[in-house]
Design a protein around this motif. Structure first.
Motif, PDB file in Angstrom:
ATOM      1  N   PHE A 190      29.447  41.147  44.257  1.00 59.51           N
ATOM      2  CA  PHE A 190      29.631  42.275  43.493  1.00 59.51           C
ATOM      3  C   PHE A 190      30.955  41.821  42.591  1.00 59.51           C
ATOM      4  CE2 PHE A 190      27.427  43.027  47.360  1.00 59.51           C
ATOM      5  CZ  PHE A 190      26.667  44.101  47.080  1.00 59.51           C
ATOM      6  N   ARG A 191      31.284  42.733  41.798  1.00 58.12           N
ATOM      7  CA  ARG A 191      32.456  42.806  40.876  1.00 58.12           C
ATOM      8  C   ARG A 191      32.882  44.222  41.126  1.00 58.12           C
ATOM      9  NH1 ARG A 191      32.216  40.366  35.240  1.00 58.12           N
ATOM     10  NH2 ARG A 191      32.380  38.495  36.210  1.00 58.12           N
ATOM     11  N   LEU A 192      34.289  44.298  41.233  1.00 55.69           N
ATOM     12  CA  LEU A 192      34.880  45.619  41.058  1.00 55.69           C
ATOM     13  C   LEU A 192      35.988  45.759  39.875  1.00 55.69           C
ATOM     14  CD1 LEU A 192      33.485  45.968  43.822  1.00 55.69           C
ATOM     15  CD2 LEU A 192      35.447  47.101  44.618  1.00 55.69           C
ATOM     16  N   LEU A 193      35.777  46.653  39.099  1.00 51.49           N
ATOM     17  CA  LEU A 193      36.852  47.210  38.208  1.00 51.49           C
ATOM     18  C   LEU A 193      37.532  48.312  38.549  1.00 51.49           C
ATOM     19  CD1 LEU A 193      35.159  46.673  34.513  1.00 51.49           C
ATOM     20  CD2 LEU A 193      36.023  44.902  36.103  1.00 51.49           C
ATOM     21  N   VAL A 194      39.030  48.035  38.936  1.00 54.12           N
ATOM     22  CA  VAL A 194      39.601  49.054  39.578  1.00 54.12           C
ATOM     23  C   VAL A 194      40.892  49.587  38.736  1.00 54.12           C
ATOM     24  CG1 VAL A 194      41.183  49.673  41.704  1.00 54.12           C
ATOM     25  CG2 VAL A 194      39.419  47.605  41.746  1.00 54.12           C
ATOM     26  N   THR A 195      40.580  51.086  38.418  1.00 51.58           N
ATOM     27  CA  THR A 195      41.737  51.463  37.550  1.00 51.58           C
ATOM     28  C   THR A 195      42.819  52.238  38.300  1.00 51.58           C
ATOM     29  OG1 THR A 195      40.032  53.370  37.373  1.00 51.58           O
ATOM     30  CG2 THR A 195      40.208  51.654  35.790  1.00 51.58           C
ATOM     31  N   GLY A 196      43.811  52.753  37.458  1.00 50.93           N
ATOM     32  CA  GLY A 196      44.871  53.529  38.142  1.00 50.93           C
ATOM     33  C   GLY A 196      45.865  52.713  39.147  1.00 50.93           C
ATOM     34  N   THR A 197      45.643  51.390  39.452  1.00 43.38           N
ATOM     35  CA  THR A 197      46.567  50.721  40.373  1.00 43.38           C
ATOM     36  C   THR A 197      48.116  50.504  39.980  1.00 43.38           C
ATOM     37  OG1 THR A 197      46.142  48.572  39.779  1.00 43.38           O
ATOM     38  CG2 THR A 197      44.422  49.294  41.083  1.00 43.38           C
ATOM     39  N   GLY A 198      48.060  50.315  38.606  1.00 42.55           N
ATOM     40  CA  GLY A 198      49.621  49.926  38.118  1.00 42.55           C
ATOM     41  C   GLY A 198      50.132  48.669  38.630  1.00 42.55           C
ATOM     42  N   ALA A 199      49.068  47.789  39.294  1.00 41.68           N
ATOM     43  CA  ALA A 199      49.701  46.761  39.960  1.00 41.68           C
ATOM     44  C   ALA A 199      49.368  45.422  38.867  1.00 41.68           C
ATOM     45  CB  ALA A 199      48.647  46.417  41.136  1.00 41.68           C
ATOM     46  N   GLY A 200      50.377  44.753  38.598  1.00 42.81           N
ATOM     47  CA  GLY A 200      50.326  43.600  37.963  1.00 42.81           C
ATOM     48  C   GLY A 200      49.301  42.380  38.517  1.00 42.81           C
ATOM     49  N   PRO A 201      48.906  41.400  38.126  1.00 42.64           N
ATOM     50  CA  PRO A 201      48.153  40.444  38.674  1.00 42.64           C
ATOM     51  C   PRO A 201      49.094  39.491  39.543  1.00 42.64           C
ATOM     52  CG  PRO A 201      47.781  40.357  36.284  1.00 42.64           C
ATOM     53  CD  PRO A 201      48.771  41.274  36.553  1.00 42.64           C
ATOM     54  N   SER A 202      50.217  39.379  39.412  1.00 43.29           N
ATOM     55  CA  SER A 202      51.024  38.715  40.313  1.00 43.29           C
ATOM     56  C   SER A 202      51.950  39.467  41.265  1.00 43.29           C
ATOM     57  CB  SER A 202      52.028  37.779  39.441  1.00 43.29           C
ATOM     58  OG  SER A 202      52.950  38.606  38.549  1.00 43.29           O
ATOM     59  N   SER A 203      51.634  40.627  41.399  1.00 43.49           N
ATOM     60  CA  SER A 203      52.374  41.775  42.325  1.00 43.49           C
ATOM     61  C   SER A 203      51.820  41.690  43.574  1.00 43.49           C
ATOM     62  CB  SER A 203      52.232  42.943  41.649  1.00 43.49           C
ATOM     63  OG  SER A 203      50.915  43.521  41.700  1.00 43.49           O
ATOM     64  N   LYS A 204      52.743  41.994  44.617  1.00 43.15           N
ATOM     65  CA  LYS A 204      52.327  42.344  46.011  1.00 43.15           C
ATOM     66  C   LYS A 204      51.143  43.121  46.147  1.00 43.15           C
ATOM     67  CE  LYS A 204      54.201  43.239  50.477  1.00 43.15           C
ATOM     68  NZ  LYS A 204      55.380  43.969  51.273  1.00 43.15           N
ATOM     69  N   ARG A 205      51.446  44.059  45.459  1.00 43.71           N
ATOM     70  CA  ARG A 205      50.253  45.301  45.379  1.00 43.71           C
ATOM     71  C   ARG A 205      49.012  44.939  45.213  1.00 43.71           C
ATOM     72  NH1 ARG A 205      48.094  49.972  47.433  1.00 43.71           N
ATOM     73  NH2 ARG A 205      47.410  51.303  45.744  1.00 43.71           N
ATOM     74  N   ALA A 206      48.807  43.910  44.104  1.00 43.14           N
ATOM     75  CA  ALA A 206      47.603  43.321  43.636  1.00 43.14           C
ATOM     76  C   ALA A 206      47.068  42.337  44.765  1.00 43.14           C
ATOM     77  CB  ALA A 206      47.760  42.368  42.467  1.00 43.14           C
ATOM     78  N   ARG A 207      47.975  41.611  45.398  1.00 38.89           N
ATOM     79  CA  ARG A 207      47.360  40.675  46.561  1.00 38.89           C
ATOM     80  C   ARG A 207      46.919  41.705  47.649  1.00 38.89           C
ATOM     81  NH1 ARG A 207      52.212  38.136  45.012  1.00 38.89           N
ATOM     82  NH2 ARG A 207      53.143  38.705  46.968  1.00 38.89           N
ATOM     83  N   CYS A 223      45.294  34.474  39.525  1.00 40.52           N
ATOM     84  CA  CYS A 223      45.889  35.612  38.964  1.00 40.52           C
ATOM     85  C   CYS A 223      47.631  35.628  39.026  1.00 40.52           C
ATOM     86  CB  CYS A 223      45.540  36.931  39.847  1.00 40.52           C
ATOM     87  SG  CYS A 223      43.791  37.121  39.721  1.00 40.52           S
ATOM     88  N   ARG A 224      48.065  35.141  40.198  1.00 37.95           N
ATOM     89  CA  ARG A 224      49.544  35.043  40.274  1.00 37.95           C
ATOM     90  C   ARG A 224      50.073  34.107  39.219  1.00 37.95           C
ATOM     91  NH1 ARG A 224      48.480  35.008  45.740  1.00 37.95           N
ATOM     92  NH2 ARG A 224      48.957  32.728  46.095  1.00 37.95           N
ATOM     93  N   VAL A 225      49.357  32.809  39.110  1.00 33.30           N
ATOM     94  CA  VAL A 225      50.118  31.766  38.210  1.00 33.30           C
ATOM     95  C   VAL A 225      49.719  32.181  36.516  1.00 33.30           C
ATOM     96  CG1 VAL A 225      49.463  29.466  37.383  1.00 33.30           C
ATOM     97  CG2 VAL A 225      49.542  29.680  39.753  1.00 33.30           C
ATOM     98  N   HIS A 226      48.861  32.841  36.429  1.00 37.86           N
ATOM     99  CA  HIS A 226      48.597  33.105  34.955  1.00 37.86           C
ATOM    100  C   HIS A 226      48.875  34.693  34.671  1.00 37.86           C
ATOM    101  CE1 HIS A 226      47.053  29.063  34.030  1.00 37.86           C
ATOM    102  NE2 HIS A 226      46.287  29.367  34.961  1.00 37.86           N
ATOM    103  N   ASP A 227      49.199  35.342  35.585  1.00 38.47           N
ATOM    104  CA  ASP A 227      49.630  36.663  35.523  1.00 38.47           C
ATOM    105  C   ASP A 227      48.377  37.504  34.718  1.00 38.47           C
ATOM    106  OD1 ASP A 227      51.195  38.922  36.068  1.00 38.47           O
ATOM    107  OD2 ASP A 227      52.366  38.644  34.082  1.00 38.47           O
ATOM    108  N   SER A 228      47.323  37.359  35.038  1.00 41.33           N
ATOM    109  CA  SER A 228      46.012  37.657  34.536  1.00 41.33           C
ATOM    110  C   SER A 228      44.958  37.793  35.573  1.00 41.33           C
ATOM    111  CB  SER A 228      45.732  36.897  33.064  1.00 41.33           C
ATOM    112  OG  SER A 228      44.499  37.483  32.558  1.00 41.33           O
ATOM    113  N   TYR A 229      44.195  38.943  35.376  1.00 34.34           N
ATOM    114  CA  TYR A 229      43.113  38.980  36.215  1.00 34.34           C
ATOM    115  C   TYR A 229      41.881  38.493  35.139  1.00 34.34           C
ATOM    116  CZ  TYR A 229      45.358  42.781  38.994  1.00 34.34           C
ATOM    117  OH  TYR A 229      46.416  43.211  39.383  1.00 34.34           O
TER     118      TYR A 229
END
Length: 309
Positions: A190-207, A223-229
């Protein structure tokens, strides 16, 4: 988001480190400015690796070797907001598929959830029995029969994993009613696109969020290394009987071999999709998030009904 590199350079050295083995090292450098700047970046990365004592020592020191191994990817397209801000980019990965890169929308691919050892030990009256009708094999639904999803070998076990993963996603949505969630089927999960998180790819919230979805650990490191999903937008070449891109021995877009491969790949991709849209829940996305969703959906063809690749 930061622009993806437009220029790449490679440095190779064979180094014999004290008290350890000899390494043939390859380091890629990247730059959005010039080829010369990419060469400088590669040389600096190589110098850091050698000064650390080699890949093993760099890992033991607490530094990450993986970020030094950035792989060249051709930049295909950039997406900007109405205000001109770069919000996404599409690149070609090492085997030739187009990949979406963005920091404005959380993307998580979720592989089918394996049962626990305790669940494997349960008699057939459990989930597997409920799915397939007690001790006999019940007639399979079209979703369970779909070879794009499960493949023929091990069909029953794959159906069980499919059900477990759906429950995982449902639990995630229930825990986060403040988030918008677009759920897609991929060939193997599956793939999920999750909106409204405000979480950068390298953030604790994203992890934390990706951890709740049991995202692949290597993907979370990327995601953390390249700061990108990241999300694959086009088929894997071997699933449409096209040779892998890296087998060409070239990554130069001006090369005729490159153009011929792209033409073969595009032609073979016409009759397949990458995702199938299952469900949309939660608050509506922001205007920027919707731009990225629209780009994603145009590429993956989620409502085409075509087989997944």
């Amino acid at each position: 988001m930061q622009p993806l590199p437009r220029h790449w350079a490679t440095v190779r050295e064979t180094v014999a480190f004290p008290n350890t083995q000899e390494y043939a090292l390859t380091i890629h450098g990247a730059s959005d400015l010039s080829l010369e700047d990419a060469q400088r970046d590669a040389q600096e990365r190589m110098a850091l690796l050698i000064a650390s004592g080699g890949p093993g020592q760099l890992h033991d020191s607490g530094l990450e070797y993986y970020p030094l191994r950035r792989l060249p990817e051709e930049l295909l397209e950039e997406l900007r907001s109405p205000g001109g801000e770069l919000i996404a980019a599409i690149s070609r990965n090492r085997y030739g598929s187009a990949v979406l890169n963005t920091d404005a929308l959380l993307i998580s691919d979720v592989d089918l959830v394996e049962p626990s050892p305790q669940d494997r030990a349960k008699p057939a009256g459990g989930l597997l029995s409920r799915l397939f009708g007690g001790g006999r094999q019940a007639e399979l639904t079209p979703e369970q029969q779909d070879p794009d999803a499960f493949g023929l070998p091990g069909l029953h076990r794959r159906g069980e994993h499919h059900e477990r993963t759906l429950h995982l996603i449902e639990d995630f949505r229930a825990r986060h009613p403040e988030l918008g969630v677009r759920s897609y089927r991929t060939r193997n999960g599956f793939r999920l696109l999750v909106t409204g998180t405000g979480a950068g790819p390298s953030s604790k919230r994203a992890r934390e969020l990706m951890g709740q979805l049991r995202s692949d650990e290597l993907y979370m490191i990327l995601c953390r290394v390249h700061d990108s999903y990241r999300a694959r937008l086009t088929p894997k070449p071997w699933r449409i009987e096209v040779d892998r891109f890296e087998d060409l021995g070239t990554r130069t877009s001006a090369d005729e071999t490159h153009h011929a491969w792209v033409a073969r790949y595009r032609a073979a991709s016409e009759d397949v999709a990458v995702c199938r849209l299952l469900d949309v829940s939660g608050p509506a996305p922001s205007a920027v998030e919707q731009q990225i969703i629209d780009l994603h959906d145009r590429a993956v063809r989620p409502e085409s009904g075509l087989r997944l690749a």
